[in-house]
Motif scaffolding. Structure first.
Motif, mmCIF file in Angstrom:
data_model
loop_
_atom_site.group_PDB
_atom_site.id
_atom_site.type_symbol
_atom_site.label_atom_id
_atom_site.label_comp_id
_atom_site.label_asym_id
_atom_site.label_seq_id
_atom_site.Cartn_x
_atom_site.Cartn_y
_atom_site.Cartn_z
ATOM 1 N N GLU A 238 0.815 -1.208 0.000
ATOM 2 C CA GLU A 238 0.000 0.000 0.000
ATOM 3 C C GLU A 238 0.851 1.262 0.000
ATOM 4 O OE1 GLU A 238 -3.193 0.219 -0.518
ATOM 5 O OE2 GLU A 238 -3.257 -1.970 -0.688
ATOM 6 N N TYR A 239 1.988 1.206 0.702
ATOM 7 C CA TYR A 239 2.886 2.360 0.727
ATOM 8 C C TYR A 239 3.441 2.639 -0.668
ATOM 9 C CZ TYR A 239 7.094 5.114 1.650
ATOM 10 O OH TYR A 239 8.067 6.078 1.624
ATOM 11 N N VAL A 240 3.895 1.589 -1.359
ATOM 12 C CA VAL A 240 4.460 1.758 -2.703
ATOM 13 C C VAL A 240 3.377 2.182 -3.681
ATOM 14 C CG1 VAL A 240 5.664 0.601 -4.595
ATOM 15 C CG2 VAL A 240 6.273 0.077 -2.222
ATOM 16 N N LYS A 241 2.205 1.555 -3.595
ATOM 17 C CA LYS A 241 1.114 1.895 -4.510
ATOM 18 C C LYS A 241 0.703 3.357 -4.388
ATOM 19 C CE LYS A 241 -1.196 -2.612 -4.866
ATOM 20 N NZ LYS A 241 -2.420 -3.376 -4.507
ATOM 21 N N SER A 242 0.665 3.858 -3.161
ATOM 22 C CA SER A 242 0.197 5.231 -2.947
ATOM 23 C C SER A 242 1.053 6.248 -3.696
ATOM 24 C CB SER A 242 0.181 5.553 -1.448
ATOM 25 O OG SER A 242 1.491 5.527 -0.912
ATOM 26 N N TYR A 243 2.340 5.964 -3.839
ATOM 27 C CA TYR A 243 3.233 6.874 -4.553
ATOM 28 C C TYR A 243 3.312 6.537 -6.040
ATOM 29 C CZ TYR A 243 4.979 8.922 -0.216
ATOM 30 O OH TYR A 243 5.077 9.599 0.965
ATOM 31 N N LEU A 244 3.548 5.253 -6.335
ATOM 32 C CA LEU A 244 3.770 4.854 -7.726
ATOM 33 C C LEU A 244 2.524 5.038 -8.577
ATOM 34 C CD1 LEU A 244 5.597 3.601 -9.858
ATOM 35 C CD2 LEU A 244 4.894 1.340 -9.032
ATOM 36 N N TYR A 245 1.376 4.595 -8.092
ATOM 37 C CA TYR A 245 0.160 4.694 -8.889
ATOM 38 C C TYR A 245 -0.257 6.144 -9.092
ATOM 39 C CZ TYR A 245 -0.565 -0.359 -8.668
ATOM 40 O OH TYR A 245 -0.434 -1.722 -8.809
ATOM 41 N N HIS A 246 0.020 6.999 -8.111
ATOM 42 C CA HIS A 246 -0.253 8.421 -8.285
ATOM 43 C C HIS A 246 0.582 8.988 -9.430
ATOM 44 C CE1 HIS A 246 -1.216 12.562 -7.229
ATOM 45 N NE2 HIS A 246 0.078 12.846 -7.229
ATOM 46 N N TYR A 247 1.839 8.603 -9.485
ATOM 47 C CA TYR A 247 2.743 9.063 -10.558
ATOM 48 C C TYR A 247 2.263 8.566 -11.925
ATOM 49 C CZ TYR A 247 7.023 9.208 -13.395
ATOM 50 O OH TYR A 247 7.945 9.418 -14.406
ATOM 51 N N ILE A 248 1.928 7.286 -11.995
ATOM 52 C CA ILE A 248 1.503 6.697 -13.274
ATOM 53 C C ILE A 248 0.180 7.300 -13.742
ATOM 54 C CG2 ILE A 248 0.741 4.560 -14.379
ATOM 55 C CD1 ILE A 248 2.757 3.089 -12.606
ATOM 56 N N ASN A 249 -0.750 7.485 -12.819
ATOM 57 C CA ASN A 249 -2.056 8.051 -13.189
ATOM 58 C C ASN A 249 -1.932 9.485 -13.696
ATOM 59 O OD1 ASN A 249 -3.512 5.740 -12.580
ATOM 60 N ND2 ASN A 249 -3.820 6.332 -10.430
ATOM 61 N N ASN A 250 -0.978 10.236 -13.158
ATOM 62 C CA ASN A 250 -0.745 11.596 -13.658
ATOM 63 C C ASN A 250 -0.284 11.571 -15.113
ATOM 64 O OD1 ASN A 250 -1.481 12.801 -11.270
ATOM 65 N ND2 ASN A 250 0.620 13.096 -10.532
ATOM 66 N N ILE A 251 0.630 10.646 -15.416
ATOM 67 C CA ILE A 251 1.109 10.541 -16.805
ATOM 68 C C ILE A 251 -0.012 10.073 -17.721
ATOM 69 C CG2 ILE A 251 2.821 9.463 -18.323
ATOM 70 C CD1 ILE A 251 4.623 9.126 -15.898
ATOM 71 N N ALA A 252 -0.817 9.124 -17.251
ATOM 72 C CA ALA A 252 -1.944 8.641 -18.067
ATOM 73 C C ALA A 252 -2.936 9.768 -18.321
ATOM 74 C CB ALA A 252 -2.629 7.476 -17.359
#
Length: 380
Positions: A127-141
């Motif tokens: 959950e810690y990794v997802k909170s940062y990584l998925y936020h980054y990826i969703n911004n690019i998407a």
């Protein structure tokens, strides 16, 4: 006064000759400190080890890896697919992220995919990794969806996203929540030990009655009131030693109180009066040491449990939280929490008055019971 001081000295001398008494009254309070220290694993920050399997060498995949490397308290290492199981099982990696073939294309289409996150340590890590990584990826998407498939527009917006014009100055704040938890747990154990110690020291009165020493003392100029006052003073001396020793050791092992030590000392000294008063009540109602021990066991551990000495009272049912409001241990811990959160000592005067009221009530009950009891086995 001379008689009282003689009784205090004699009781302390007898206590120090017994190894069991030294362990019980002096060393036992430190057990709670080390339990709290070990159960919280110290106060050092944890480095999260992330393994990355990068199946395509594209711009977005490389940028994603660089983003992960820029996260705080994270160590990133590149892995081959064949290394995943070995790295996870050996603990060399807390989680592994796989950026598969088609990762960049899926993001450019606005539908992120071809990314997998594996961990054997559960949601605490993922959950810690997802909170940062998925936020980054969703911004690019989102940039890709705004571009509507226009590569030139996407590249321009993405370049601006990578190098924002807004300058941000970051400051690191010290996380004191763990240390506060360790302090509350340590003081919680100390509170229980203080109650047990006060009970054991007060039981000396009953023991000396059982072996007839008490009556021989009363045949001298020493009367019952002097005897009880001397016992109370011995209790105070022992508890001051317990409190000071605990605070000194906490400082040595770097468990910060997040409040001045002298304020903690005052709080615990006030509670020592409560502990002594409660002990006097138990021996007033008990006719023997076994009955006194039974009364103490019946009240001390359950009330410490309910009042939050071992774990936060907030996790208990509301009904038990309401019961905790009527227990002196709860008011000690609440006072410490308020002072740790920045309240001034004078702003928690009501808490001190409540603790003093508990002590006064206990002493009054004990005095009333002593005075009403006509048995020759009681003091007054």
């Amino acid at each position: 006064m001379k008689d009282i001081l003689w009784l205090v000295q004699n009781t302390l001398r007898t206590m120090l000759k017994s190894k069991r008494s030294v362990v019980l009254f002096i060393l036992t309070p430190l057990i709670g400190l080390f339990i709290a220290f070990l159960s919280n694993g110290g106060v050092n920050s944890t480095i999260l080890k992330i393994g990355v399997v990068q199946e395509e060498n594209t711009g977005l995949a490389n940028d994603t890896v660089q983003y992960l490397k820029g996260m705080e308290n994270v160590k990133v290492q590149k892995l081959a697919e064949s290394q995943i199981n070995g790295q996870l099982s050996s603990g060399k990696a807390d989680c592994v992220i796989t950026l598969g073939q088609g990762y960049e294309k899926s993001i450019q289409q606005g539908q992120p995919g071809h990314i997998e996150l594996i961990s054997i340590k559960g949601a605490q890590v993922t959950e810690y990794v997802k909170s940062y990584l998925y936020h980054y990826i969703n911004n690019i998407a989102a940039i890709s969806r705004i571009s509507k498939g226009n590569a030139q527009t996407f590249n321009k917006i993405y370049a601006d996203y990578q190098k924002p014009n807004v300058k941000v100055k970051a400051s690191t704040l010290e996380d004191t929540s763990k240390e506060k938890g360790m302090t509350s747990q340590t003081i919680g154990y100390l509170i229980m030990i203080m109650l047990i110690s006060a009970g054991s020291l007060s039981e000396i009165i009953l023991k000396e009655k059982e072996n007839r020493t008490y009556y021989r003392l009363l045949s001298t100029p020493i009367n019952a009131r002097k005897y009880v006052i001397a016992n109370i003073l011995v209790n105070l001396i022992v508890m001051v030693v317990q409190i000071v020793l605990t605070l000194v050791i906490m400082n040595i092992v770097h468990i910060h109180l997040n409040m001045p030590s002298w304020e903690m000392l005052i709080i615990l000294l006030v509670f020592s009066l409560v502990a002594i008063g409660f002990a006097q009540v138990t021996i007033a109602f008990a006719g023997s040491t076994s009955a006194s021990s039974a009364l103490q066991n019946l009240f001390i551990v359950p009330t410490c449990l309910i009042s939050g000495c071992f774990f936060p009272v907030d996790i208990m049912p509301k009904a038990l939280q309401r019961i905790a409001d009527f227990l002196p241990q709860h008011w000690v811990l609440e006072t410490i929490t308020k002072l740790q959160n920045g309240d001034l000592l004078q702003s928690v005067y009501l808490n001190f008055l409540i603790l003093l009221a508990f002590a006064a009530v206990f002493f009054l009950i004990a005095v009333f019971k002593f005075s009403r009891n006509s048995s020759t086995k009681n003091f007054v």
